[in-house]
Design a protein around this motif. Structure first.
Motif, mmCIF file in Angstrom:
data_model
loop_
_atom_site.group_PDB
_atom_site.id
_atom_site.type_symbol
_atom_site.label_atom_id
_atom_site.label_comp_id
_atom_site.label_asym_id
_atom_site.label_seq_id
_atom_site.Cartn_x
_atom_site.Cartn_y
_atom_site.Cartn_z
ATOM 1 N N MET A 233 0.845 -1.200 0.000
ATOM 2 C CA MET A 233 0.000 0.000 0.000
ATOM 3 C C MET A 233 0.880 1.251 0.000
ATOM 4 N N THR A 234 0.564 2.192 -0.858
ATOM 5 C CA THR A 234 1.362 3.405 -0.988
ATOM 6 C C THR A 234 1.369 4.204 0.311
ATOM 7 N N VAL A 235 2.554 4.693 0.708
ATOM 8 C CA VAL A 235 2.700 5.534 1.892
ATOM 9 C C VAL A 235 2.779 6.992 1.451
ATOM 10 N N LEU A 236 1.942 7.825 2.038
ATOM 11 C CA LEU A 236 1.962 9.259 1.780
ATOM 12 C C LEU A 236 2.637 9.960 2.943
ATOM 13 N N SER B 127 -7.063 3.347 -0.859
ATOM 14 C CA SER B 127 -6.430 3.359 0.464
ATOM 15 C C SER B 127 -4.950 3.678 0.349
ATOM 16 N N PHE B 128 -4.452 4.373 1.361
ATOM 17 C CA PHE B 128 -3.037 4.678 1.494
ATOM 18 C C PHE B 128 -2.649 4.434 2.953
ATOM 19 N N GLY C 173 1.600 4.612 9.816
ATOM 20 C CA GLY C 173 0.975 3.334 9.535
ATOM 21 C C GLY C 173 -0.542 3.361 9.543
ATOM 22 N N ARG C 174 -1.157 4.525 9.732
ATOM 23 C CA ARG C 174 -2.617 4.610 9.723
ATOM 24 C C ARG C 174 -3.143 4.444 8.310
ATOM 25 N N GLU C 175 -4.286 3.784 8.182
ATOM 26 C CA GLU C 175 -4.928 3.686 6.887
ATOM 27 C C GLU C 175 -5.633 4.998 6.578
ATOM 28 N N LEU C 176 -5.417 5.482 5.366
ATOM 29 C CA LEU C 176 -6.057 6.690 4.882
ATOM 30 C C LEU C 176 -6.958 6.335 3.717
ATOM 31 N N LEU C 177 -8.158 6.850 3.715
ATOM 32 C CA LEU C 177 -9.116 6.602 2.646
ATOM 33 C C LEU C 177 -9.244 7.837 1.768
ATOM 34 N N ASP C 178 -9.605 7.604 0.507
ATOM 35 C CA ASP C 178 -9.744 8.750 -0.387
ATOM 36 C C ASP C 178 -10.615 8.378 -1.576
ATOM 37 N N LEU C 179 -11.110 9.412 -2.251
ATOM 38 C CA LEU C 179 -11.806 9.240 -3.513
ATOM 39 C C LEU C 179 -10.760 9.007 -4.606
ATOM 40 N N PRO C 180 -10.991 8.081 -5.505
ATOM 41 C CA PRO C 180 -9.940 7.707 -6.459
ATOM 42 C C PRO C 180 -9.467 8.837 -7.360
ATOM 43 N N ASP C 181 -10.360 9.735 -7.756
ATOM 44 C CA ASP C 181 -9.985 10.776 -8.713
ATOM 45 C C ASP C 181 -9.742 12.136 -8.066
ATOM 46 N N ALA C 182 -9.671 12.188 -6.739
ATOM 47 C CA ALA C 182 -9.449 13.464 -6.053
ATOM 48 C C ALA C 182 -7.998 13.908 -6.227
ATOM 49 N N PRO C 183 -7.743 15.210 -6.219
ATOM 50 C CA PRO C 183 -6.376 15.693 -6.457
ATOM 51 C C PRO C 183 -5.412 15.338 -5.325
ATOM 52 N N ARG C 184 -4.257 14.820 -5.727
ATOM 53 C CA ARG C 184 -3.156 14.565 -4.796
ATOM 54 C C ARG C 184 -1.895 15.107 -5.479
ATOM 55 N N PRO C 185 -1.640 16.400 -5.333
ATOM 56 C CA PRO C 185 -0.541 17.039 -6.079
ATOM 57 C C PRO C 185 0.821 16.465 -5.703
ATOM 58 N N ASP C 186 1.759 16.683 -6.594
ATOM 59 C CA ASP C 186 3.152 16.332 -6.314
ATOM 60 C C ASP C 186 3.585 17.054 -5.040
#
Length: 366
Positions: free
Chosen positions: A1-4, A246-247, A252-265
């Motif tokens: 799972m990707t870590v942000l 999910s991220f 180590g917490r799970e983060l939820l998100d909408l698939p097409d929401a912006p996550r800028p560089d």
């Protein structure tokens, strides 16, 4: 799972909160996108929208209040929020149990033996004519029959929890001082609140989750709960699992998100932004480390207005005789001080109708 990492979460938050680039949205659309603005301090939403929108005019928001397109009411976390009329109708019933429990948590034993359903009915009857009333007036009409709770407790229970009310203008209008006058939401908007409450799949809760993630994600379930104050959203989250991504964060917490929401560089530059008191860009999370250092976390609940530098809280600000006064929390590099001063001058002009561009940044550059 990707870590942000923290910086990636910071840039996502700024983008969702319209703080990375000012948006060309009408004020009503912005209030809706942000799921409302914290508004216990009546003038603060104007600065919140000024920091987020291009060419924002305070009269536009005042017009939405008098036109009944937005309302001021107790909602998320039992705090006063400025929300769209549609959201007020859709969300109020879903928050009712939380509002009641939070008032009971403050006053504990004062309501022992009180028929709260009867009190709610009596409160609605007092305000049934649609005339705005102060809380003192509402309590005065009820106190003869409901003598057990103290008058302050009685007022808060009725107007902040049991009865869906809004705070009528001129409270909340631009550069206007006015006390709170309560009016039934159903009278003000000429429609009743949506009676929907949680069921097996919690459709209202699902809508809240989607809206929250659009404005605040990626976020953990604990962040969602911290924003709205509702405990009973697991069913809504579970029902949405298949449409979410999910991220993990660095803890180590799970983060939820909408698939097409912006996550800028994470390297995207973040401009200086001035935030009003109690801004939800900070208060909308349980873990606020994405935007404010733990050492300064208390500022977010103390009503301090803050300045974001490179996306993080780096200073507080106030106004003294039409001068915006900035107090850094750490040494600022010269370029950052210049950017803060430039944006502070714009804020001074906004607050003074162009009569002042005075700004003072305390301390010396690094």
């Amino acid at each position: 799972m990707t870590v942000l990492d923290t910086r990636a979460l910071n840039r996502a938050t700024l983008a969702r909160q319209l703080l990375l680039d000012r948006a060309g949205l009408p004020a009503l659309d912005a209030v809706g996108h942000l799921c409302g603005l914290q508004a216990q301090e009546p003038q603060e939403p104007y600065v919140g929208l000024w920091s987020r929108l291009r060419q924002f005019e305070p009269a536009a928001l005042s017009g939405l209040l008098t036109g009944r397109s937005v309302v001021r009411m107790h909602l998320m976390r039992r705090t006063v929020h400025l929300v769209t009329a549609d959201d007020a109708v859709a969300w109020r019933a879903r928050h009712a149990a939380m509002l009641r429990q939070r008032v009971l948590g403050v006053y504990r034993n004062e309501f022992d033996g009180t028929d709260l359903d009867g009190l709610a009915a009596a409160g609605r009857a007092v305000m049934a004519d649609g005339e705005p009333r102060t809380t003192t007036e509402v309590v005065g009409a009820l106190a003869g029959r409901w003598q057990a709770p103290g008058r302050r407790a009685l007022g808060e229970m009725v107007v902040a929890a049991l009865v869906p009310v809004v705070q009528a203008p001129p409270r909340g209008l631009w550069r206007t001082r006015a006390g709170v006058r309560n009016v039934l939401l159903s009278s003000w908007l000429d429609q009743d609140v949506d009676p929907s409450v949680a069921d097996a799949t919690d459709p209202v809760g699902q809508a809240l989750v989607r809206r929250y993630l659009a404005a605040f994600g990626p976020a953990a379930s604990a962040d969602l709960r911290a924003w709205c104050g509702l405990a009973g959203l697991p069913a809504a989250v579970a029902a949405l699992r298949e449409e979410l991504v999910s991220f993990r964060d660095e803890r180590g917490r799970e983060l939820l998100d909408l698939p097409d929401a912006p996550r800028p560089d994470p390297g995207t530059p973040a401009p200086v932004r001035f935030l009003p008191a109690f801004d939800n860009a900070i208060l909308g999370y349980h873990d606020r480390s994405r935007i404010i250092d733990d050492a300064h976390r208390g500022l977010s609940v103390a009503g301090e207005r803050v300045v974001l530098v490179d996306g993080r809280v780096a200073a507080t600000w106030s106004v003294d005789a039409s001068t915006v006064v900035v107090t850094p929390l750490r040494g600022l590099h010269r370029a950052d001080r210049e950017a803060v001063a430039e944006q502070g001058a714009e804020l001074a002009a906004f607050l003074s109708y162009g009569a002042s561009r005075r700004v003072r940044v305390a301390g010396a550059p690094r």
